[in-house]
Design an enzyme around this catalytic site. Structure first.
Site, PDB file in Angstrom:
ATOM      1  N   ILE A  47       0.839  -1.196   0.000  1.00 36.16           N
ATOM      2  CA  ILE A  47       0.000   0.000   0.000  1.00 36.16           C
ATOM      3  C   ILE A  47       0.875   1.248   0.000  1.00 36.16           C
ATOM      4  CG2 ILE A  47      -1.682   1.347   1.314  1.00 36.16           C
ATOM      5  CD1 ILE A  47      -2.730  -1.292   2.469  1.00 36.16           C
ATOM      6  N   GLY A  48       1.949   1.231   0.794  1.00 39.58           N
ATOM      7  CA  GLY A  48       2.803   2.407   0.897  1.00 39.58           C
ATOM      8  C   GLY A  48       4.084   2.108   1.647  1.00 39.58           C
ATOM      9  N   GLY A  50       7.049   4.038   4.341  1.00 39.23           N
ATOM     10  CA  GLY A  50       7.426   5.147   5.202  1.00 39.23           C
ATOM     11  C   GLY A  50       8.909   5.094   5.488  1.00 39.23           C
ATOM     12  N   GLY A  51       9.343   5.903   6.435  1.00 42.35           N
ATOM     13  CA  GLY A  51      10.759   5.975   6.763  1.00 42.35           C
ATOM     14  C   GLY A  51      11.332   4.674   7.291  1.00 42.35           C
ATOM     15  N   LYS A  70       1.591  -2.976   9.039  1.00 40.31           N
ATOM     16  CA  LYS A  70       2.769  -2.115   9.037  1.00 40.31           C
ATOM     17  C   LYS A  70       3.941  -2.989   9.452  1.00 40.31           C
ATOM     18  CE  LYS A  70       4.487   2.364  10.596  1.00 40.31           C
ATOM     19  NZ  LYS A  70       4.163   3.595  11.335  1.00 40.31           N
ATOM     20  N   ASP A 162       5.520  14.206  14.311  1.00 35.41           N
ATOM     21  CA  ASP A 162       5.697  14.133  12.864  1.00 35.41           C
ATOM     22  C   ASP A 162       4.377  14.436  12.168  1.00 35.41           C
ATOM     23  OD1 ASP A 162       7.178  13.833  10.536  1.00 35.41           O
ATOM     24  OD2 ASP A 162       6.838  11.670  10.434  1.00 35.41           O
TER      25      ASP A 162
END
Length: 171
Positions: A47-48, A50-51, A70, A162
């Site tokens: 899906i995506g 991140g850092g 995640k 953040d």
């Protein structure tokens, strides 16, 4: 006397750009306490990114639903401090009960010792995506909702360090 604020960003790791979490001495035992989730989830697609993590769509075989997993990126798996911070992030989110904060369903391992946690899939856009598509009134409503969510977190002594349009999802 108020308790010290908990944070979703750790100053010690800030120089390396690693996002993390702490919770005033509260820590989940990293290696010994994580459940094996291999039989529960079947990964479908990415899906995506991140850092420090990748988010994938997975099928929860027990409950018959899609979830977002995640997963801590490979380059951080062997760093116990980063791994612990990832687990703590899930624990902090799992303790929050607010419509603006994603609930955490599970915390454990999947695949080859991949640390992960599951949560609902948000179908929508980031605030960054919506800025050019919406009028000021609509954007102010989103901003107000975001402020209420942050107020709830702050009342629980959680500081999210953040906050940016890319990290605010609107469904």
């Amino acid at each position: 006397m108020t308790p010290a604020a908990q944070t979703l960003f750790d100053k010690d790791l800030a120089q390396s750009g690693i996002r993390s979490s702490s919770i005033d001495g509260f820590e989940v035992e990293l290696l010994s306490g994580l459940t094996d989730l291999n039989e529960k989830y079947r990964v479908r697609n990415i899906i995506g990114r991140g850092g420090n993590s990748t988010i994938v769509q997975a099928w929860d075989q027990e409950l018959g639903r899609d979830v977002a997993l995640k997963i801590l990126k490979d380059k951080f798996k062997k760093n116990e401090k980063v791994s612990q911070r990832f687990v703590n992030e899930a624990a902090i989110m799992g303790r929050m009960q607010h419509p603006g904060i994603m609930p955490v369903y599970d915390l454990g391992r999947i695949g080859e010792n991949d640390i992960c946690y599951s949560m609902p899939i948000v179908r929508g856009d980031t605030l960054r995506d919506l800025v050019s598509k919406n009028d000021r009134k609509s954007l102010l409503k989103i901003f107000l909702t975001t402020c209420k969510t942050l107020t709830y977190a702050h009342e629980k002594h959680i500081i999210h360090r953040d906050i940016k349009p890319e990290n605010i999802m609107v469904d």
